[in-house]
Design a protein around this motif. Sequence first.
Motif, PDB file in Angstrom:
ATOM      1  N   SER A  26       0.770  -1.239   0.000  1.00 17.36           N
ATOM      2  CA  SER A  26       0.000   0.000   0.000  1.00 17.36           C
ATOM      3  C   SER A  26       0.804   1.293   0.000  1.00 17.36           C
ATOM      4  O   SER A  26       0.227   2.364  -0.163  1.00 17.36           O
ATOM      5  N   VAL A  47       3.886  -2.773   3.286  1.00 15.57           N
ATOM      6  CA  VAL A  47       2.677  -2.792   4.106  1.00 15.57           C
ATOM      7  C   VAL A  47       3.140  -2.764   5.555  1.00 15.57           C
ATOM      8  O   VAL A  47       4.153  -3.383   5.897  1.00 15.57           O
ATOM      9  N   THR A  76      -0.085  -0.646  10.740  1.00 16.68           N
ATOM     10  CA  THR A  76      -1.236   0.261  10.787  1.00 16.68           C
ATOM     11  C   THR A  76      -1.864   0.424   9.410  1.00 16.68           C
ATOM     12  O   THR A  76      -2.691   1.307   9.207  1.00 16.68           O
ATOM     13  N   SER A  77      -1.479  -0.411   8.470  1.00 15.85           N
ATOM     14  CA  SER A  77      -2.037  -0.416   7.118  1.00 15.85           C
ATOM     15  C   SER A  77      -2.024   0.968   6.481  1.00 15.85           C
ATOM     16  O   SER A  77      -3.040   1.448   5.965  1.00 15.85           O
ATOM     17  N   ARG A  78      -0.867   1.574   6.497  1.00 14.76           N
ATOM     18  CA  ARG A  78      -0.717   2.886   5.863  1.00 14.76           C
ATOM     19  C   ARG A  78      -1.181   2.833   4.406  1.00 14.76           C
ATOM     20  O   ARG A  78      -0.764   1.976   3.639  1.00 14.76           O
ATOM     21  N   ARG A 126      -4.089   2.079   3.039  1.00 13.94           N
ATOM     22  CA  ARG A 126      -5.165   1.164   2.609  1.00 13.94           C
ATOM     23  C   ARG A 126      -6.094   0.890   3.783  1.00 13.94           C
ATOM     24  O   ARG A 126      -5.668   0.388   4.817  1.00 13.94           O
ATOM     25  N   HIS A 130      -5.738 -12.399   8.261  1.00 14.01           N
ATOM     26  CA  HIS A 130      -5.390 -11.008   8.596  1.00 14.01           C
ATOM     27  C   HIS A 130      -4.810 -10.898  10.002  1.00 14.01           C
ATOM     28  O   HIS A 130      -3.985 -10.031  10.274  1.00 14.01           O
ATOM     29  N   ALA A 153      -1.087  -9.341  10.934  1.00 15.81           N
ATOM     30  CA  ALA A 153      -0.835  -8.273  11.908  1.00 15.81           C
ATOM     31  C   ALA A 153       0.320  -8.641  12.823  1.00 15.81           C
ATOM     32  O   ALA A 153       1.204  -7.810  13.105  1.00 15.81           O
ATOM     33  N   HIS A 202     -10.483  -7.108   5.116  1.00 14.18           N
ATOM     34  CA  HIS A 202      -9.451  -6.444   5.896  1.00 14.18           C
ATOM     35  C   HIS A 202      -8.209  -6.294   5.019  1.00 14.18           C
ATOM     36  O   HIS A 202      -7.892  -7.194   4.233  1.00 14.18           O
ATOM     37  N   PRO A 203      -7.507  -5.171   5.105  1.00 16.57           N
ATOM     38  CA  PRO A 203      -6.346  -4.981   4.221  1.00 16.57           C
ATOM     39  C   PRO A 203      -5.238  -6.002   4.410  1.00 16.57           C
ATOM     40  O   PRO A 203      -4.393  -6.160   3.521  1.00 16.57           O
ATOM     41  N   PHE A 204      -5.214  -6.733   5.520  1.00 20.99           N
ATOM     42  CA  PHE A 204      -4.180  -7.739   5.758  1.00 20.99           C
ATOM     43  C   PHE A 204      -4.601  -9.140   5.306  1.00 20.99           C
ATOM     44  O   PHE A 204      -3.858 -10.105   5.517  1.00 20.99           O
ATOM     45  N   ILE A 257      -6.856  -5.719  14.237  1.00 22.48           N
ATOM     46  CA  ILE A 257      -5.409  -5.629  14.443  1.00 22.48           C
ATOM     47  C   ILE A 257      -5.087  -5.696  15.930  1.00 22.48           C
ATOM     48  O   ILE A 257      -4.173  -6.411  16.362  1.00 22.48           O
TER      49      ILE A 257
END
Length: 270
Positions: free
Chosen positions: A124, A143, A146-148, A150, A175, A179, A218-220, A263
């Motif tokens: 991301s 990545v 803290t999923s900067r 996304r 996910h 994390a 979830h972005p992860f 997370i």
Amino acid sequence: MPTTTSARPRALSDAQINQFVQDGFVRLDDAFPRRLADEGRAVLWRDTGCDPYDSRTWTRPVVRLGYYGQEPFRQAVNTPVLHAAFDQLVGRGRWLPRGDLGSFPVRFPHADDPGDTGWHVDLSFPGPSDDPNERNDFSSWRVNVTSRGRALLMLFLFSDIREADAPTRIRVGSHLDMARLLRPAGEAGMSHLMLKDVSADHPEALATGEAGTVYLCHPFLIHAAQPHRGSSPRFMAQPPLHPAEPFQLERKDGDYSPVELAIRRALHDG
């Protein structure tokens, strides 16, 4: 569970939000009208250079098409039900509206390996280098915990997708493992991730459904493409939802979004 969306209609039930936190995704049927899927698919067919009625023209396993912001795509990503779901999962005022649906990897029934079926998470943000070539090399993007950059991974189904039609594969609950994997790298994050064995013991789900279905992830979430063994080409977009502000894993008011809660659960339980 804290929520920031009490003033707006709810698209997701409490059970669905809990599923998102635990499993890493939720399926939203009829998230946008089939009419928009049909109109968008007509545009995409034209740009593939293939004939929808002549499978002899389907000569490649995957055709990658560029960004699409025409009206069917803009409307599809901005339905009231999706906006309400974004509010519930990310937090009201914490996400940025999209004007397009990004790129489309169109997958065709084909005997050849498409060459892009590895397990991965979507990266991301670029690394620290000032070299523009490196910053534009998406394989070196990163990545972090803290999923900067996304807020969500989204799967927009623009065609009916059944089990044989190359649905995206999802490792349920992965996910949480991601994390924990990202925690030691802090804000700098990680790149060049090899995720074949991460969450390999988790159950696998398939992103199937009718045109108009959207999977909010979830972005992860670890996911993968697969070869198409069906009969009808698969049309699906996989755009991110961008955050309006960074995720926070420590909030004084305790008003955590479900993305943040997942997370925190992984880091506190791991």
